[in-house]
Scaffold this active site. Sequence first.
Site, short mmCIF file in Angstrom:
data_model
loop_
_atom_site.label_atom_id
_atom_site.label_comp_id
_atom_site.label_asym_id
_atom_site.label_seq_id
_atom_site.Cartn_x
_atom_site.Cartn_y
_atom_site.Cartn_z
N THR A 28 -5.14 8.97 -30.70
CA THR A 28 -5.65 9.89 -31.70
C THR A 28 -4.49 10.29 -32.60
O THR A 28 -3.35 10.41 -32.16
CB THR A 28 -6.39 11.11 -31.08
OG1 THR A 28 -7.14 11.75 -32.11
CG2 THR A 28 -5.44 12.13 -30.45
N CYS A 34 -4.76 21.12 -33.03
CA CYS A 34 -5.69 20.51 -32.07
C CYS A 34 -4.91 20.03 -30.84
O CYS A 34 -3.70 19.82 -30.89
CB CYS A 34 -6.39 19.31 -32.69
SG CYS A 34 -7.39 19.71 -34.14
N HIS A 51 -10.08 14.91 -28.46
CA HIS A 51 -9.33 15.58 -29.54
C HIS A 51 -10.01 16.93 -29.77
O HIS A 51 -11.02 17.02 -30.46
CB HIS A 51 -9.37 14.70 -30.80
CG HIS A 51 -8.55 15.19 -31.94
ND1 HIS A 51 -7.74 14.35 -32.68
CD2 HIS A 51 -8.39 16.41 -32.49
CE1 HIS A 51 -7.14 15.05 -33.63
NE2 HIS A 51 -7.53 16.30 -33.55
#
Lengths: 167, 212
Positions: A28, A34, A51
């Site tokens: 990711t 995040c 994520h």
Amino acid sequence: MTDLLHVKVVKVGIADMNIIKPPHSIRTSGLGSCVGLVIYDEKKGIAGLAHVMLPDSSLAKSGQINVAKFADTAVKELVHLLVKEGARMPFLKAKLAGGAQMFQFASGGDLMRIGPRNVDAVKKELLDLRIQVVAEDVGGNSGRTIEFKLNDCLLNIRTVNKGTKSI
Amino acid sequence: MSFIEKINPLQLDILKEIGNIGAGNAATALSAILNRKIDMNVPNVRIVSFDEMMEMAGGADHVVASVFLRIEGDASGSMFLILTLPVAQYLIRQMTGEETFSIDSTPYTELAFSSLQELGNILSGSYLSSLADFTGLNLYPSVPSLSIDMAGAAISYGLLELSQVSDAAIVIDTVLEKDQLHAESFDGHFFLLPDPEFFDIIFAALGVTLND
């Protein structure tokens, strides 16, 4: 067997999750506040990545929620997916990265300090499910791109100014 | 994502006009600072997924200079000025007079960093004040914050409010015109990301109801 010849990198977008088996890896990109959470069963050869964007699904103001977006729902769903694919609950381990503070604001609400809250929320869920966090690279003020490979179970973390490392 | 489904073509045109007026004023401000003619393209108003939003800025791990501020007052939202690194370098050189400044040599001097932050402040301030004049609303920019890092890491901040109600965003995107800035790969974007309540407030202020 032809599958083995096509090693691919499974990409996970923001507020999304997916799982992999060998020989593939999972990645990711552009984690800021995040949190990128990897949960895996090394012996069974299965790993998942989520994520996570927000700490708690109670923040959702609309009926239908995307479970991958919130720490509380994402951890449960990822574990559920892994177990369904053959992972064994007691052997699950976790690695996480992200939760940075990208911008410095003098004022601003709780949402501007979301990074540490995301990290705490993910860890709390993992603790509730008795999943051990074996490595982490959280906080700071750098964006991260992470990739997890099942062959060595290492999480590769790339930042813009601080280079790359594996945990 | 109900508020996004409710948007009709007339309202999209109004949002486009907001981008036009705001970015036009920002272009004028930038022209004055650089003493050079700057144009802006006709804005795009797009309904995008969060991942598509990252693609608009060049991809989630594409390194960009982003100036981010929150809009506060009668209506709230997030605003980004996203610049590619060559452009950020060009602008910092122009503003500080340090011809040898390089965006690749970190850490940056305080002067370089704050000059770009101030530029973001001026441009977004002129965008926002024209929007306030146009709508008659009180809109205030927060102090802008600058980050030179992955686009995804920066932009996700602007999606936090939205992400509590939706998996998509309405983004008003204006591109700074390429030719006039002497940088090889110029790409500069203004992103206005209204919070969910923003639309009702803006349309009401302009006398357009959501049920038209």
